[in-house]
Every structure is written in C-alpha cells, then in structure tokens.
Motif scaffolding. Structure first.
Motif, PDB file in Angstrom:
ATOM      1  N   GLU A 102      -8.011  16.971   3.793  1.00  0.00           N
ATOM      2  CA  GLU A 102      -8.727  15.879   4.456  1.00  0.00           C
ATOM      3  C   GLU A 102      -9.732  16.439   5.472  1.00  0.00           C
ATOM      4  OE1 GLU A 102      -7.440  11.475   6.098  1.00  0.00           O
ATOM      5  OE2 GLU A 102      -6.163  12.647   4.773  1.00  0.00           O
ATOM      6  N   ASP A 118      -0.311   4.138   6.339  1.00  0.00           N
ATOM      7  CA  ASP A 118      -0.539   3.950   4.904  1.00  0.00           C
ATOM      8  C   ASP A 118      -1.771   4.710   4.427  1.00  0.00           C
ATOM      9  OD1 ASP A 118      -2.839   2.456   5.463  1.00  0.00           O
ATOM     10  OD2 ASP A 118      -1.814   0.529   5.275  1.00  0.00           O
ATOM     11  N   GLU A 119      -2.118   4.487   3.171  1.00  0.00           N
ATOM     12  CA  GLU A 119      -3.193   5.230   2.512  1.00  0.00           C
ATOM     13  C   GLU A 119      -4.556   5.015   3.145  1.00  0.00           C
ATOM     14  OE1 GLU A 119      -3.554   3.692  -1.505  1.00  0.00           O
ATOM     15  OE2 GLU A 119      -2.790   1.757  -0.817  1.00  0.00           O
ATOM     16  N   ALA A 146     -10.543   8.234   3.633  1.00  0.00           N
ATOM     17  CA  ALA A 146      -9.953   6.935   3.968  1.00  0.00           C
ATOM     18  C   ALA A 146     -11.003   5.928   4.422  1.00  0.00           C
ATOM     19  CB  ALA A 146      -8.896   7.104   5.061  1.00  0.00           C
ATOM     20  N   THR A 189       4.481  14.193   5.892  1.00  0.00           N
ATOM     21  CA  THR A 189       3.946  13.633   4.651  1.00  0.00           C
ATOM     22  C   THR A 189       5.043  13.048   3.772  1.00  0.00           C
ATOM     23  OG1 THR A 189       4.212  15.602   3.272  1.00  0.00           O
ATOM     24  CG2 THR A 189       2.325  15.556   4.747  1.00  0.00           C
ATOM     25  N   THR A 220      -5.276   5.313   6.225  1.00  0.00           N
ATOM     26  CA  THR A 220      -5.318   6.038   7.492  1.00  0.00           C
ATOM     27  C   THR A 220      -6.015   7.378   7.313  1.00  0.00           C
ATOM     28  OG1 THR A 220      -3.202   5.055   8.148  1.00  0.00           O
ATOM     29  CG2 THR A 220      -3.931   6.990   9.372  1.00  0.00           C
ATOM     30  N   ARG A 261       0.833  -1.202   0.000  1.00  0.00           N
ATOM     31  CA  ARG A 261       0.000   0.000   0.000  1.00  0.00           C
ATOM     32  C   ARG A 261       0.872   1.259   0.000  1.00  0.00           C
ATOM     33  NH1 ARG A 261      -2.932  -3.623   3.234  1.00  0.00           N
ATOM     34  NH2 ARG A 261      -1.881  -2.929   5.136  1.00  0.00           N
ATOM     35  N   LYS A 273       1.456   7.216   3.459  1.00  0.00           N
ATOM     36  CA  LYS A 273       0.679   8.458   3.578  1.00  0.00           C
ATOM     37  C   LYS A 273       1.298   9.440   4.556  1.00  0.00           C
ATOM     38  CE  LYS A 273      -4.029  10.172   4.184  1.00  0.00           C
ATOM     39  NZ  LYS A 273      -5.452   9.768   4.357  1.00  0.00           N
ATOM     40  N   PHE A 310      -2.484  18.264   5.881  1.00  0.00           N
ATOM     41  CA  PHE A 310      -3.606  17.456   5.395  1.00  0.00           C
ATOM     42  C   PHE A 310      -4.914  18.255   5.485  1.00  0.00           C
ATOM     43  CE2 PHE A 310      -0.366  14.526   6.872  1.00  0.00           C
ATOM     44  CZ  PHE A 310      -0.267  13.636   5.827  1.00  0.00           C
TER      45      PHE A 310
END
Length: 618
Positions: A543, A456-457, A555, A427, A459, A411, A414, A540
């Motif tokens: 997000e 990882d992605e 996510a 990051t 999260t 994966r 992140k 982020f």
C-alpha cells in the motif's frame, strides 16, 4: 436501610442480606443502560417512560427498575435487560418502553421485534445467552456494570461490594493479599502488563512514613472507553480496590486522576466517594479495623502524556505534565517524593473479585503468562461496537466476527488496530492468533489499555498511520528530542506520502526513524509511538508502494491521489455533476456522456455525491 453507618463486617453482612431480601420480592428487575453512549441517546427519556408505564399498569410492586452502567452493546443503545430471563431489548424509544411494559412486564409476552436481530441467522434472539456478543464474554472487571445501581451503595453491598476489603482487613492481611494477586497472575491492564502483586509488594516493602496509591483514569486513546465505563457503572469497585491497595502498601491517602472529558464518570465517582465516607467505608477506623484511608479526585486537562505514570504524578503536583527520568521509580520516590503505587482502573476493578473468589479462580482463565480477562472497546467499521470482556487467549477472529458480528455492510475485513495510538495494525493473517500480552507483542502490536479498532476494505492504512502519528506528535510533551523531533519528521514523511509527493527513499527514512524513536525516547509514549508505522510498513508495504510509486491510493482515501472520471456507459447526461462542480471541471452535452478535466478537478468528490447513476468513478 439508607444512610446506614457500617462499623464492622457484621454490619456489612446485615445490610447485604436485608437488601437482597427486599430485591427478591420483585417479579422482574429491569436494567436500563446508563452508560455514556446511552445517555447521549436519551436513555433518561426511556427510563422515565418505563417508570410511567409501570406505574400506570399497577406493576410497581412487581417490577424493580435499575438505571445501571454500560450493558455493553453500544451499537444498539438505548438498551435494557429484563431479568430473571436476561431478555435484551435495544434501539429503544419512550414509545417502545411502553410496549415492553404492556406486553412483557404485564402480559408475559416477549416483544420479539425489539430484541436483537441476528442477520446471519435471520432471526430475533431475545436472550443474552444466545447473542454472540454476550455469550462469549467472561465478566470480572465488568461484573457489576449493567447489573448494579451505581448510585446506590446499598445495591453495591448487595452484590458483595466492600466484602473483599473486609476480608483483607480481618483475615488476609497485607502480605497474603499481595501474594494472592501474584498467584492470580494479575498484570497491569494499562499497557505494560507489570505484575500487580509484585508492584504492591514493592510499595509495601519500601520504607516511608507517608505513601500514596493512585488510580490512573487518564484514558486518552482514540476509540477507547473501557476505564470510563467502569468508573461510570461501578465506581465503588475502584474505591474498594484503592482502599485494599492502600492498606497493603501502608498508605492512608489515594487519588483518582481522571480527565475532564469524562464529566459523567467524575460525577458518579464523586457521589460514590461521598456515600462511602458517609457509611464509614472511607475515613477513620474503617470497618473497626483501625485503618484510616481516604480518596481525592484530581481532574486532568486531557494531555495524553499524563497517562504515563510520572507525568501523571507531575500533574497532580501542579507541575507541567511531562515524564520524569527513571529510576527512581514511583514506588521509590513518587508523589511529593513519597513511595507511590499507580494502577489503572481496570486493574483495580479486578482486585476485589480476586480476593473474594481466590487466585486459582482468576488464574483458571487465560493462557500462559496472561491470566484472567481483558476488557476491550470494540469500535470501527464493525456491526456490534461496544464494551466487551473476554478471557485472555481468545482469537481476534472470534472477537471481530463472533462477538462483533463482522464488518458493516458485508464489506471485507482489512485490519485491526490494537492498543490505541501506540499499538499496531494487524492483518487478516493474524485473525487466529491468541489475544494475550506475549502474542500481540510478537506481532508488533500491544495489548495497551484495550482499544480494538476494526477496519474494512475502504480503509487506507497509510492514512491510518498518518492519523495516529498526527495524534502522537500533537500529544508529545516535547521533553525528549526523539519524541519531539522524531515524531514530527515521521509525520512530515507520512503527509508527503499521502499527498502524492513521496518517493521510495522516504520509506527507508520512515523505517529508520521509527526504529530510532522507539529505542531512544524517554517514556512509554515515545517508545511505542512508532508502532502503527512499523506494523503498517511491515504488513501493508504494497500500500505504501502504491502511494509512492504508482501515485495511487488503493482505498481511494487520500484526496491528493484521487483521480475522478465518468463512466460513459453509466452516464445519462443529466448534468447534475456539472451543476455541483465548484471548479467547472465537468463538461458535456445534455443527454450525452460528460467528462472531467483532471487538470481543473479539485478532487472534492461533490460530483460523486451528486450522481444518481454511480457513473463517477475514482
């Protein structure tokens, strides 16, 4: 040789030489990891099986078996290393131990299938020097972990244990010892990075008939186990360093403050203290130098705030574990009002090595004002989790992808959280930045005690910020308003955002609160508590906006923001999801695509688990 009384440096040297001569008679030395992770994986059964196999094969005079501290690669425990060639075996069982004894120790054949398998290279790598996790490391604080029998004072002495103390008492003296640490550039490894030699000089120069030195082993960061590994695998290095520090500052009493959640470390440290006293290396007239010093263990109840030095002092005194106002600083008025010096476990573990090898040797590692090495607990969504020690200046990319083997399951990477709950989330853009005090601080993170959690992605960084804020808010002692109320309000905002009720103005309030708490909180816990929030807002922000504007969690972690649906092209109409749904939200005809009523859906995820055709999407 056991139970020998060591009255002088010459006695120490004689014991070392005798133990080394005895050890040289063996053809193989097998180091079986006895770290906490491997203990939980029943390394004792592996050790018993290997001993039985060695005895059965008549190899007792050729093979020396050592249960040692953490070897480091916790993801493959129980594990062992066979010297003299440094062959690593992992994921062991008692049956595999018999195979190693028969094929390797008796037959001289490497058991390839039990060695480390490098997925990138597609081959087994038997030797530690070829395995990326080990080959990039420089072990100073961890020099004896995985190489010494922690239960044997004699084995510790054979690896130069207590020779630094002898050198300080008979040669260097107080002033030169403190200066050696200054010249080495050793800084506190517990978070703040204050120069250790300067701290010791302050204690030395402070007047007072009674002084104390304390080892702070109250390691409470989620995912951190560096200090625990040192105490479990090399307790004598901490004992020796405390004695050296006590001599330098003029203290005759030391304390190790360790949390009750570390029973293995407490047991091994307690035995090491008993052995050191019995050998004359603690107590009166140590090594015939007229120096008196002893150490006591104090067990904490697990309050995170007691990692702050003045809260720790209050706890030792039997008071509520909350910080004191500074000044006065502990070196001026600490334990029971006396001058007190406090260092963490890793800082102390470096001291004997610096004394023996010289300031220049230690300073040759590192960059800028960050000299030497740093121990990290590498955890999270990573292939090779475990304990590592790297020279300051190594990049996060080398640590995560070179040593850590990258992310599990291939994966995407992140983020990485450095410095525990008081650290920051960085990051992919930061992967090539140097890992040192100044560089991490410039990015909004901290070195901290050394926790590194790779994510990882899958999260959600908003949820990650919530998790750490929940931890900090729960652990706040409540002594000052900014930490007590500020972290509570920040947590309320994060809960509001992750539950789908957030608004854009909440992000502005969250940012403002984080800055205020960081600037006005009384102690280091409160001052650094906003770091996870500040860095996730900084790096982020998209997000956060997805949560408050689009009401979506990219996510798919935040339960309240999940929207479950069924892909009609993949659905076979088996009704397995409908049968499991606790809310009766799924309807449809057998062998025809089903659908989910989002008004009824409680977002439990049972339908996704029940579907064998990956038809449920979120």
């Amino acid at each position: 040789m056991r139970n020998a009384i060591i009255k002088s440096p010459s006695d120490l040297a004689a014991l070392r030489d005798a133990i080394r001569t005895q050890a040289s008679t063996y053809k193989f030395t097998v180091y079986i990891c006895g770290g906490a992770g491997c203990v939980s994986s029943r390394c004792d059964k592996v050790a018993e099986a290997l001993r039985a196999a060695v005895d059965s094969a008549g190899l007792s005079n050729d093979v020396r078996l050592v249960v040692t501290g953490c070897i480091g690669l916790c993801a493959h425990g129980p594990c062992m290393v066979v010297d003299p060639d440094g062959v690593f075996y992992g994921d062991l069982t008692p049956e595999k131990a018999w195979s190693i004894a028969d094929r390797h120790l008796r037959g001289g054949e490497l058991v390839q299938e039990l060695c480390y398998f490098d997925t990138d290279r597609g081959e087994y790598l038997p030797y530690m020097k070829d395995i990326g996790f080990f080959s990039e490391q420089v072990k100073i604080a961890l020099r004896n972990c995985g190489r010494v029998d922690f239960s044997s004072l004699e084995d510790v002495v054979a690896h130069d244990g207590y020779f630094a103390l002898a050198k300080v008492l008979t040669d260097l003296g107080r002033e030169r010892t403190a200066q050696e640490l200054i010249d080495a550039g050793l800084r506190g490894r517990g978070g703040a990075g204050f120069p250790t030699g300067v701290k010791w000089q302050s204690g030395m120069n402070q007047p007072g008939d009674q002084k104390y030195i304390i080892c702070n082993a109250d390691e409470g960061d989620p995912g951190a186990f560096m200090d625990r590994s040192v105490l479990e695998g090399d307790p004598h290095s901490v004992i020796e360093a405390l004695a050296i520090g006590g001599y330098v500052i003029g203290a005759n009493k030391g304390y190790v403050y360790v949390r009750a959640e570390y029973p293995l470390a407490v047991d091994r440290l307690g035995k090491a203290l008993d052995d050191a006293r019995a050998a004359g290396l603690l107590g009166s007239d140590i090594l015939g130098a007229g120096f008196d010093f002893d150490i006591e263990i104090r067990i904490g109840a697990g309050a995170f705030v007691c990692g702050e030095e003045t809260a720790l002092i209050n706890s030792i005194e039997g008071k509520r574990g909350e910080p004191r106002q500074k000044p006065p600083f502990p070196f001026q008025s600490g334990l029971w009002g006396c001058p007190t010096i406090i260092n963490n476990v890793e800082t102390l573990a470096n001291v004997p090595a610096i004394i023996l090898n010289g300031a220049g040797w230690f300073a040759s590692y590192g960059v800028g004002k960050s000299r030497g090495t740093k121990v990290f607990a590498l955890a999270g969504d990573i292939v090779n989790s475990g304990i590592i020690e790297i020279p300051m200046g190594m990049t996060l990319r080398t640590i995560i992808f070179g040593m850590g083997g990258g992310m599990k399951g291939g994966r995407a990477f992140k983020a990485v959280q450095s410095g525990g709950p008081s650290g920051g989330c960085l990051t992919v853009a930061h992967l090539d930045v140097s890992v040192d005090y100044e560089s991490l601080s410039a990015m909004g993170a901290i070195m901290g005690s050394g926790g590194l959690i790779a994510m990882d992605e899958n999260t959600c960084l908003v949820d990650t910020a919530r998790f750490f804020m929940e931890f900090v808010q729960d652990e706040s002692c409540g002594h000052c308003v900014p930490c007590r109320s500020g972290t509570k309000r920040m947590l309320e905002l994060l809960l509001k955002i992750t539950s789908g009720r957030g608004a854009p103005e909440d992000l502005e309030e969250l940012q403002e609160l984080a800055v205020i708490v960081g600037q006005t909180a009384m102690c280091g816990l409160g001052q650094t508590a906003p770091n996870p929030v500040l860095t996730t807002l900084r790096y982020f922000k998209d997000e956060y906006l997805a949560h408050v504007v689009d009401k979506q969690c990219p996510a798919h972690v935040c339960k309240a923001l999940r929207i479950y649906a069924i892909d009609p092209d993949k659905c076979r109409g088996c009704a397995a999801c409908a049968a499991k749904c606790p809310a009766g939200a799924i309807s449809g005809v057998i062998r025809q695509p089903h659908s989910i009523n989002t008004d009824k859906c409680v977002k439990c995820g049972v339908c996704s688990d029940a579907c064998k055709f990956d038809a449920v999407v979120c």
